[in-house]
Structure formats: structure tokens, C-alpha cells
Design a protein around this motif. Structure first.
Motif, PDB file in Angstrom:
ATOM      1  N   LYS A 270      15.606 -13.711  17.989  1.00 29.83           N
ATOM      2  CA  LYS A 270      14.147 -13.528  18.077  1.00 29.83           C
ATOM      3  C   LYS A 270      13.791 -12.402  19.036  1.00 29.83           C
ATOM      4  CE  LYS A 270      12.832 -18.304  17.253  1.00 29.83           C
ATOM      5  NZ  LYS A 270      12.627 -19.519  18.074  1.00 29.83           N
ATOM      6  N   LEU A 271      14.557 -12.315  20.120  1.00 30.84           N
ATOM      7  CA  LEU A 271      14.316 -11.263  21.118  1.00 30.84           C
ATOM      8  C   LEU A 271      14.887  -9.921  20.668  1.00 30.84           C
ATOM      9  CD1 LEU A 271      15.197 -13.285  24.368  1.00 30.84           C
ATOM     10  CD2 LEU A 271      12.920 -12.549  23.649  1.00 30.84           C
ATOM     11  N   LYS A 272      15.542  -9.938  19.495  1.00 25.68           N
ATOM     12  CA  LYS A 272      16.140  -8.713  18.920  1.00 25.68           C
ATOM     13  C   LYS A 272      17.233  -8.130  19.823  1.00 25.68           C
ATOM     14  CE  LYS A 272      12.137  -7.461  16.082  1.00 25.68           C
ATOM     15  NZ  LYS A 272      12.605  -8.400  15.022  1.00 25.68           N
ATOM     16  N   LEU A 273      17.955  -8.998  20.517  1.00 26.64           N
ATOM     17  CA  LEU A 273      19.053  -8.543  21.375  1.00 26.64           C
ATOM     18  C   LEU A 273      20.398  -8.661  20.665  1.00 26.64           C
ATOM     19  CD1 LEU A 273      17.868 -10.103  24.760  1.00 26.64           C
ATOM     20  CD2 LEU A 273      17.597  -7.748  23.950  1.00 26.64           C
ATOM     21  N   VAL A 274      20.485  -9.575  19.680  1.00 29.88           N
ATOM     22  CA  VAL A 274      21.715  -9.708  18.883  1.00 29.88           C
ATOM     23  C   VAL A 274      21.344  -9.903  17.413  1.00 29.88           C
ATOM     24  CG1 VAL A 274      22.883 -10.886  20.802  1.00 29.88           C
ATOM     25  CG2 VAL A 274      21.893 -12.234  18.941  1.00 29.88           C
ATOM     26  N   LYS A 275      22.354  -9.787  16.563  1.00 27.52           N
ATOM     27  CA  LYS A 275      22.190 -10.031  15.129  1.00 27.52           C
ATOM     28  C   LYS A 275      23.358 -10.853  14.626  1.00 27.52           C
ATOM     29  CE  LYS A 275      21.854  -7.137  11.664  1.00 27.52           C
ATOM     30  NZ  LYS A 275      21.276  -7.546  10.399  1.00 27.52           N
ATOM     31  N   ARG A 276      23.081 -11.782  13.702  1.00 30.50           N
ATOM     32  CA  ARG A 276      24.169 -12.522  13.062  1.00 30.50           C
ATOM     33  C   ARG A 276      24.668 -11.714  11.863  1.00 30.50           C
ATOM     34  NH1 ARG A 276      20.939 -17.230  14.471  1.00 30.50           N
ATOM     35  NH2 ARG A 276      22.227 -19.045  15.022  1.00 30.50           N
ATOM     36  N   ASN A 277      25.960 -11.369  11.878  1.00 28.56           N
ATOM     37  CA  ASN A 277      26.555 -10.728  10.702  1.00 28.56           C
ATOM     38  C   ASN A 277      27.551 -11.685  10.058  1.00 28.56           C
ATOM     39  OD1 ASN A 277      25.127  -8.417  11.096  1.00 28.56           O
ATOM     40  ND2 ASN A 277      26.862  -7.168  11.783  1.00 28.56           N
ATOM     41  N   ALA A 278      27.377 -11.966   8.766  1.00 28.53           N
ATOM     42  CA  ALA A 278      28.330 -12.829   8.067  1.00 28.53           C
ATOM     43  C   ALA A 278      29.691 -12.147   8.052  1.00 28.53           C
ATOM     44  CB  ALA A 278      27.840 -13.095   6.653  1.00 28.53           C
ATOM     45  N   SER A 279      30.734 -12.897   8.397  1.00 30.04           N
ATOM     46  CA  SER A 279      32.089 -12.349   8.375  1.00 30.04           C
ATOM     47  C   SER A 279      32.549 -12.166   6.931  1.00 30.04           C
ATOM     48  CB  SER A 279      33.039 -13.294   9.102  1.00 30.04           C
ATOM     49  OG  SER A 279      34.378 -12.987   8.777  1.00 30.04           O
ATOM     50  N   LYS A 280      33.271 -11.072   6.679  1.00 32.20           N
ATOM     51  CA  LYS A 280      33.754 -10.828   5.319  1.00 32.20           C
ATOM     52  C   LYS A 280      35.065 -11.550   5.048  1.00 32.20           C
ATOM     53  CE  LYS A 280      31.143  -6.619   4.784  1.00 32.20           C
ATOM     54  NZ  LYS A 280      31.088  -5.177   5.060  1.00 32.20           N
ATOM     55  N   GLU A 281      35.850 -11.787   6.130  1.00 28.58           N
ATOM     56  CA  GLU A 281      37.122 -12.495   5.943  1.00 28.58           C
ATOM     57  C   GLU A 281      36.895 -13.997   5.753  1.00 28.58           C
ATOM     58  OE1 GLU A 281      37.439 -10.526   9.338  1.00 28.58           O
ATOM     59  OE2 GLU A 281      37.253  -8.962   7.811  1.00 28.58           O
ATOM     60  N   ASP A 282      35.937 -14.536   6.472  1.00 25.97           N
ATOM     61  CA  ASP A 282      35.727 -15.983   6.446  1.00 25.97           C
ATOM     62  C   ASP A 282      34.226 -16.247   6.375  1.00 25.97           C
ATOM     63  OD1 ASP A 282      35.444 -18.688   6.948  1.00 25.97           O
ATOM     64  OD2 ASP A 282      37.115 -18.767   8.351  1.00 25.97           O
ATOM     65  N   ARG A 283      33.801 -16.645   5.195  1.00 26.97           N
ATOM     66  CA  ARG A 283      32.350 -16.717   5.005  1.00 26.97           C
ATOM     67  C   ARG A 283      31.678 -17.865   5.758  1.00 26.97           C
ATOM     68  NH1 ARG A 283      30.766 -16.482  -1.050  1.00 26.97           N
ATOM     69  NH2 ARG A 283      32.171 -18.258  -1.040  1.00 26.97           N
ATOM     70  N   ARG A 284      32.495 -18.690   6.437  1.00 26.58           N
ATOM     71  CA  ARG A 284      31.870 -19.716   7.279  1.00 26.58           C
ATOM     72  C   ARG A 284      31.363 -19.116   8.590  1.00 26.58           C
ATOM     73  NH1 ARG A 284      36.928 -23.572   7.771  1.00 26.58           N
ATOM     74  NH2 ARG A 284      37.727 -21.485   8.198  1.00 26.58           N
ATOM     75  N   LYS A 285      31.948 -18.004   8.974  1.00 23.12           N
ATOM     76  CA  LYS A 285      31.702 -17.460  10.310  1.00 23.12           C
ATOM     77  C   LYS A 285      30.527 -16.497  10.388  1.00 23.12           C
ATOM     78  CE  LYS A 285      36.389 -17.680  12.179  1.00 23.12           C
ATOM     79  NZ  LYS A 285      37.594 -16.885  12.497  1.00 23.12           N
ATOM     80  N   ASN A 286      29.797 -16.612  11.472  1.00 21.18           N
ATOM     81  CA  ASN A 286      28.831 -15.576  11.846  1.00 21.18           C
ATOM     82  C   ASN A 286      29.427 -14.755  12.976  1.00 21.18           C
ATOM     83  OD1 ASN A 286      26.881 -16.609  10.137  1.00 21.18           O
ATOM     84  ND2 ASN A 286      26.001 -17.921  11.736  1.00 21.18           N
ATOM     85  N   LEU A 287      29.430 -13.459  12.814  1.00 18.05           N
ATOM     86  CA  LEU A 287      29.839 -12.607  13.925  1.00 18.05           C
ATOM     87  C   LEU A 287      28.571 -12.146  14.634  1.00 18.05           C
ATOM     88  CD1 LEU A 287      32.659 -10.599  12.140  1.00 18.05           C
ATOM     89  CD2 LEU A 287      32.750 -12.795  13.342  1.00 18.05           C
ATOM     90  N   ILE A 288      28.532 -12.369  15.936  1.00 19.60           N
ATOM     91  CA  ILE A 288      27.320 -12.065  16.690  1.00 19.60           C
ATOM     92  C   ILE A 288      27.477 -10.674  17.297  1.00 19.60           C
ATOM     93  CG2 ILE A 288      25.701 -12.882  18.415  1.00 19.60           C
ATOM     94  CD1 ILE A 288      26.321 -14.834  16.074  1.00 19.60           C
ATOM     95  N   VAL A 289      26.639  -9.759  16.888  1.00 25.39           N
ATOM     96  CA  VAL A 289      26.755  -8.385  17.380  1.00 25.39           C
ATOM     97  C   VAL A 289      25.498  -7.985  18.144  1.00 25.39           C
ATOM     98  CG1 VAL A 289      28.344  -7.626  15.575  1.00 25.39           C
ATOM     99  CG2 VAL A 289      25.885  -7.459  15.200  1.00 25.39           C
TER     100      VAL A 289
END
Lengths: 146, 146
Positions: B80-99
Motif C-alpha cells: 500500500k505504501l508502494k515500498l515493495v511489490k509481490r512478484n509471482a515466482s516463475k519456478e514455484d507458483r506458490r511463492k511470492n517474491l517480495i521486491v
DNA sequence: TTTGTTTAGTTGCATAAACAACTATATGTC
DNA sequence: GACATATAGTTGTTTATGCAACTAAACAAA
């Protein structure tokens, strides 16, 4: 003055207090296991009332390092659990004196046993000398920030 | 094994971790004063992302000693604060990579400065030797309860 | 391929914290 | 007595925690 004695990562766990978080969780778990249905925050209020019954809410704020709204609500919940009662002070009508019920008094022995057990679990393998120094450091930290 | 090295009252503050509470509050205050509008809990997540961007939520759980729901919601708020974004992992679709976003990356320097300042405030007058021992004790406590 | 288990993350609920704004009583000063 | 100020406690709002129950994807075994 730079604290080069703090490498990255250590700074984090010192600030976030992972050790005390872990003690709190373990105490909560031990309460649950013993079927003592209170939170560690509620315990922290009861702890001071066991030492001195009839404290005011302000005194509980000072003793537990919480602000007034926090104590208002903790006392609310302890009242719901019928462990304490708010008695209006006769000398100063602004004050509530928080007194233990029979049920609240009864919890003391068992709870203090669980707290001591928890502390023993936490401090296994730590020498008295080390504990003394850790206590000093934590006290100094607290005093520095007071 | 009884811990007679803990007198009443000391037990309380050791369990409740008043020193680390005080550090947390001071850090929060210092953030506010510097007009950095994040909570110390949000800082604790960013701290690990600054060291290693693109961690999964589970990795953040382990790093910050929080459970999964806590991280879900902290990441919600950081998004919400626009400090990070959730990116869906391509290797494992269960995972969110936080960037980190650009804005999130930009906060690092200032925040780490504030964190270091806070720690220096907290540790005034404490020797390196004492700090070493305190760190050891806290680590042992953590390991005992893990 | 089906079935069962583990792992990653989300949602609901109760409790608690910090801060600001508020009410009521007490106290100090003129 | 009247007024300002300090003190004690409450309420509202946002953020966070811990636990349980849940969904979805991955993995393992037959």
C-alpha cells in the motif's frame, strides 16, 4: 562514536529483541499447556498486583511500561475474566484502585511457578556471571532511553 | 535447578524485555522525527530486503521471527505504501517474491542511519566487552527456546 | 493417474499497542 | 470563588500479533 562492534544482522536482532520475544512466546505456551487461560500481557499486570494489591491504573502504567489506554483495556479484559475489580478510590475520585478477586489471588502460585520454569528453560547453560552482565547491559540500555 | 540469581521484579523485566521495548519505541520516535513514515515492524521487513531483495514471504518469516499471517499483512501494508511489490515466482507458483520498489530502495540509507543512531543512543556507556556478553546471553536464550 | 502429504500464502477472529482527542476530578493562584 | 492547569482514566482509529482454518500448488508413492 560508531558501534563497529555491531555487524549487520546483529543490529537487527538487538533492536527487535528476538530473545525476549521468544521468552514471551514460551511463557504463553507454558500457560496454555498448564490450562492457565491468560495472556502474557494480562500476566504482567497480575504480577504487579500480586506484589501490591490495589494499585491505581497509573501505577500499573508505570510498573508495566505501558500507556494509559493499554492499561484501561487490559484491566477491562481482566475484569471480564473476573480476576480483578475496579474500586473507586475514596480519597481521589479520579482514581480506580485495581484489586484482585479471590480467583485472581488464587492464580499467583501456579503462574509464578510457570514463569520461573520458563526462565529456567531460557537460561539453561548461561552462567550467573553472564546473567549479571546481561542484566546490567539491559538496565543501562533502558536507563539511556528513559 | 532454581534461578536464585533472579530476584522478584528482575524476573519480570527479563521476561517482558523492557530494554528491547524501549529500543523499539526510540527507533519509532526517531523515524517519526526524521519524517520517515514507517513502523518498526515494516522497517524490520525492509531491513532484510535491503540485504537480499526478492525474498519469499516464508524467508521473511524466518528472518523476522514472525508467522505467515503477520508477514502477509506487513507485506500488504508495505505494498500500500508502494515500498515493495509481490512478484509471482516463475519456478514455484506458490511463492511470492517480495521486491523493493525504487522508493523502497531509496529509504535504505536514511533508515540505516537512524537505526545506527538509535543503537548508539541505547548503548551509551556500555563497553564492547559487556555488549559481547549480552549478545551471547541473548543468543543462548533464543537457542534454548527455539 | 490418482491419492495423500507437504509447503506457501490468505482470511477470520481475539487481543494488544501507540497515538490523539476526550471527560472528569483535583489542585494551585489570584 | 473563579480560572487555569495538571492528573486519572476512557474512547476511537490504525497497526500488529497469534492461532485456527482455509486454498492452491508442488511433490511423492502406488
Amino acid at each position: 562514536m560508531s558501534n563497529n562492534q555491531f555487524k549487520k544482522g546483529e543490529l537487527y536482532s538487538f533492536i527487535t529483541g528476538k530473545a525476549s520475544t521468544a521468552i514471551g512466546r514460551r511463557l504463553q505456551k507454558n500457560f496454555k499447556q498448564a490450562e492457565v487461560e491468560i495472556t502474557i500481557e494480562q500476566w504482567s499486570v497480575l504480577y504487579h498486583l500480586w506484589k501490591e494489591d490495589g494499585m491505581s491504573q497509573q501505577q500499573l502504567c508505570d510498573a508495566t511500561f505501558r500507556d494509559k489506554p493499554s492499561i484501561t483495556r487490559l484491566v477491562d479484559n481482566l475484569e471480564k475474566l473476573k480476576l480483578v475489580k475496579r474500586n473507586a478510590s475514596k480519597e481521589d475520585r479520579r482514581k480506580n484502585l485495581i484489586v484482585l478477586t479471590a480467583e485472581g489471588k488464587q492464580l499467583e502460585e501456579h503462574c509464578m511457578e510457570i514463569a520461573n520454569t520458563t526462565l529456567n528453560e531460557a537460561l539453561q547453560g548461561v552462567t550467573n556471571g553472564q546473567i549479571e552482565i546481561a542484566k546490567e547491559v539491559l538496565q543501562m540500555v533502558y536507563d539511556n532511553l528513559k
